[in-house]
Design a protein around this motif. Structure first.
Motif, PDB file in Angstrom:
ATOM      1  N   VAL A  75      43.545  39.792  37.684  1.00 48.73           N
ATOM      2  CA  VAL A  75      44.303  39.883  38.930  1.00 48.73           C
ATOM      3  C   VAL A  75      45.666  40.511  38.671  1.00 48.73           C
ATOM      4  O   VAL A  75      46.112  41.407  39.408  1.00 48.73           O
ATOM      5  CB  VAL A  75      44.459  38.489  39.567  1.00 48.73           C
ATOM      6  CG1 VAL A  75      45.384  38.547  40.782  1.00 48.73           C
ATOM      7  CG2 VAL A  75      43.099  37.939  39.977  1.00 48.73           C
ATOM      8  N   ASP A  76      46.350  40.071  37.604  1.00 52.84           N
ATOM      9  CA  ASP A  76      47.670  40.637  37.289  1.00 52.84           C
ATOM     10  C   ASP A  76      47.567  42.115  36.931  1.00 52.84           C
ATOM     11  O   ASP A  76      48.408  42.926  37.341  1.00 52.84           O
ATOM     12  CB  ASP A  76      48.298  39.867  36.126  1.00 52.84           C
ATOM     13  CG  ASP A  76      48.654  38.437  36.509  1.00 52.84           C
ATOM     14  OD1 ASP A  76      48.731  38.150  37.721  1.00 52.84           O
ATOM     15  OD2 ASP A  76      48.829  37.604  35.595  1.00 52.84           O
ATOM     16  N   THR A  77      46.547  42.473  36.161  1.00 51.71           N
ATOM     17  CA  THR A  77      46.377  43.877  35.775  1.00 51.71           C
ATOM     18  C   THR A  77      46.105  44.744  36.988  1.00 51.71           C
ATOM     19  O   THR A  77      46.630  45.860  37.106  1.00 51.71           O
ATOM     20  CB  THR A  77      45.230  44.011  34.762  1.00 51.71           C
ATOM     21  OG1 THR A  77      45.498  43.171  33.634  1.00 51.71           O
ATOM     22  CG2 THR A  77      45.087  45.448  34.291  1.00 51.71           C
ATOM     23  N   TRP A  78      45.314  44.248  37.910  1.00 48.40           N
ATOM     24  CA  TRP A  78      44.946  45.029  39.090  1.00 48.40           C
ATOM     25  C   TRP A  78      46.115  45.181  40.053  1.00 48.40           C
ATOM     26  O   TRP A  78      46.365  46.262  40.594  1.00 48.40           O
ATOM     27  CB  TRP A  78      43.774  44.354  39.787  1.00 48.40           C
ATOM     28  CG  TRP A  78      43.265  45.075  40.996  1.00 48.40           C
ATOM     29  CD1 TRP A  78      43.579  44.837  42.291  1.00 48.40           C
ATOM     30  CD2 TRP A  78      42.359  46.183  41.009  1.00 48.40           C
ATOM     31  NE1 TRP A  78      42.912  45.698  43.118  1.00 48.40           N
ATOM     32  CE2 TRP A  78      42.150  46.542  42.356  1.00 48.40           C
ATOM     33  CE3 TRP A  78      41.692  46.895  40.022  1.00 48.40           C
ATOM     34  CZ2 TRP A  78      41.322  47.577  42.737  1.00 48.40           C
ATOM     35  CZ3 TRP A  78      40.858  47.933  40.394  1.00 48.40           C
ATOM     36  CH2 TRP A  78      40.678  48.259  41.732  1.00 48.40           C
ATOM     37  N   ASN A  79      46.876  44.102  40.266  1.00 45.66           N
ATOM     38  CA  ASN A  79      47.916  44.113  41.291  1.00 45.66           C
ATOM     39  C   ASN A  79      49.275  44.562  40.759  1.00 45.66           C
ATOM     40  O   ASN A  79      49.877  45.507  41.279  1.00 45.66           O
ATOM     41  CB  ASN A  79      48.052  42.722  41.902  1.00 45.66           C
ATOM     42  CG  ASN A  79      46.822  42.316  42.694  1.00 45.66           C
ATOM     43  OD1 ASN A  79      46.120  43.157  43.250  1.00 45.66           O
ATOM     44  ND2 ASN A  79      46.547  41.022  42.748  1.00 45.66           N
ATOM     45  N   GLU A  80      49.745  43.923  39.708  1.00 46.99           N
ATOM     46  CA  GLU A  80      51.112  44.141  39.261  1.00 46.99           C
ATOM     47  C   GLU A  80      51.281  45.428  38.466  1.00 46.99           C
ATOM     48  O   GLU A  80      52.378  45.978  38.411  1.00 46.99           O
ATOM     49  CB  GLU A  80      51.570  42.948  38.417  1.00 46.99           C
ATOM     50  CG  GLU A  80      51.590  41.635  39.185  1.00 46.99           C
ATOM     51  CD  GLU A  80      52.028  40.473  38.321  1.00 46.99           C
ATOM     52  OE1 GLU A  80      52.476  40.719  37.184  1.00 46.99           O
ATOM     53  OE2 GLU A  80      51.910  39.324  38.779  1.00 46.99           O
ATOM     54  N   LEU A  81      50.239  45.917  37.815  1.00 48.11           N
ATOM     55  CA  LEU A  81      50.356  47.110  36.982  1.00 48.11           C
ATOM     56  C   LEU A  81      49.830  48.361  37.684  1.00 48.11           C
ATOM     57  O   LEU A  81      49.528  49.363  37.043  1.00 48.11           O
ATOM     58  CB  LEU A  81      49.613  46.885  35.666  1.00 48.11           C
ATOM     59  CG  LEU A  81      50.145  45.701  34.845  1.00 48.11           C
ATOM     60  CD1 LEU A  81      49.298  45.493  33.604  1.00 48.11           C
ATOM     61  CD2 LEU A  81      51.598  45.913  34.452  1.00 48.11           C
TER      62      LEU A  81
END
Length: 292
Positions: A75-81
């Motif tokens: 989720v962090d890789t998809w959204n924040e990056l």
């Protein structure tokens, strides 16, 4: 009084033969192939495992199976990056490349297989010979030409070289597939008053659908994974595709390997699912092209 027995004699079973040398060789080959498969698949399993770990567990090391699997890394890789933007760019570049490749080289394969025109054989051999030209040798001319055309740094600066690079193999496969179509079908359509375009679209194309899907797969997978040309051509981060997005993750001062492996999983999964869903057509397309 003598009685005659009617019992049938039991069949004599042949003695078991000792394993031959050929059987032993097959066992050895099977074991070696199994070991090779395990060694080959382990990096993929490690990538999947790391994508479901947090950074603390990755640094600490441990088992292949995560102790506390989590979806938060993905989720962090998809959204924040900004991986969604990279994903959309890759989809657009791949889609444009596949559509243009299938349209252009299906028509070229039909022309080489069905039509008769001067220089047909020499031109076909010229295209096939391009299979033996390394792509890196034409990298500099492509960049210079795109710079003069004003498309360097844009997605079209990727699409056009990808379409051009897929010409040799695509033409070879499509020519073989169209050559396998019986000529009687074309003659019948011609008698019914069909023109060349109608014969191509309504008679031949439906019969070579496996070859079309094969060309689409062979175009989509390397386009999706291409790094070298995208690295040379693209400078604007908003235009980056997924392979360049992975480079952004790996170039951080303190790389988070769980995020890096999550990004790699995002890159790999679509092409794996695409190939598995179209595997039957892919095999049939290769077989039909070879027979043709």
């Amino acid at each position: 009084m003598t009685t005659i027995s009617t019992a049938r004699p039991r069949p004599v079973r042949p003695a078991r033969r000792a394993p031959s040398g050929r059987s032993s060789a097959r066992i050895v080959v099977g074991v070696l192939l199994t070991l090779y498969a395990l060694v080959s698949v382990y990096p993929f399993l490690w990538m999947v495992s790391t994508a479901f770990k947090d950074q603390v567990e990755v640094v600490r090391g441990g088992h292949l199976i995560p102790d506390h699997p989590t979806l938060q890394t993905l989720v962090d890789t998809w959204n924040e990056l900004h991986f969604f933007d990279f994903f959309v760019n890759s989809v657009l570049v791949t889609l444009y490349t596949v559509v243009l490749t299938v349209v252009f080289y299906a028509a070229a394969g039909y022309a080489f297989a069905v039509l008769r025109f001067p220089g047909r054989g020499a031109l076909q051999k010229l295209f096939v010979s391009l299979l033996f030209v390394p792509g890196v040798t034409v990298m500099l001319p492509i960049v210079l030409l795109e710079n003069k055309m004003g498309i360097l740094g844009t997605h079209w600066g990727l699409v056009l070289p990808f379409v051009n690079g897929g010409a040799p193999l695509s033409i070879l496969l499509m020519t073989g597939a169209f050559s396998a179509v019986p000529t009687e079908l074309r003659d019948s359509a011609r008698v019914d008053g069909a023109g060349e375009l109608r014969i191509f679209t309504q008679v031949h194309l439906p019969l070579v659908r496996p070859a079309l899907i094969t060309v689409a797969l062979l175009t989509a997978i390397p386009t999706w994974n291409e790094y070298l040309l995208t690295r040379v051509s693209l400078n604007d981060p908003s235009q980056y595709t997924l392979p360049l997005g992975l480079q952004v993750l790996s170039s951080e001062n303190v790389p988070h390997y769980n995020n890096l492996m999550a990004g790699a999983l995002i890159v790999v999964v679509p092409v794996v699912l695409l190939f598995l869903s179209l595997q039957k057509y892919f095999v049939n397309g290769l077989v039909g092209a070879v027979k043709g």
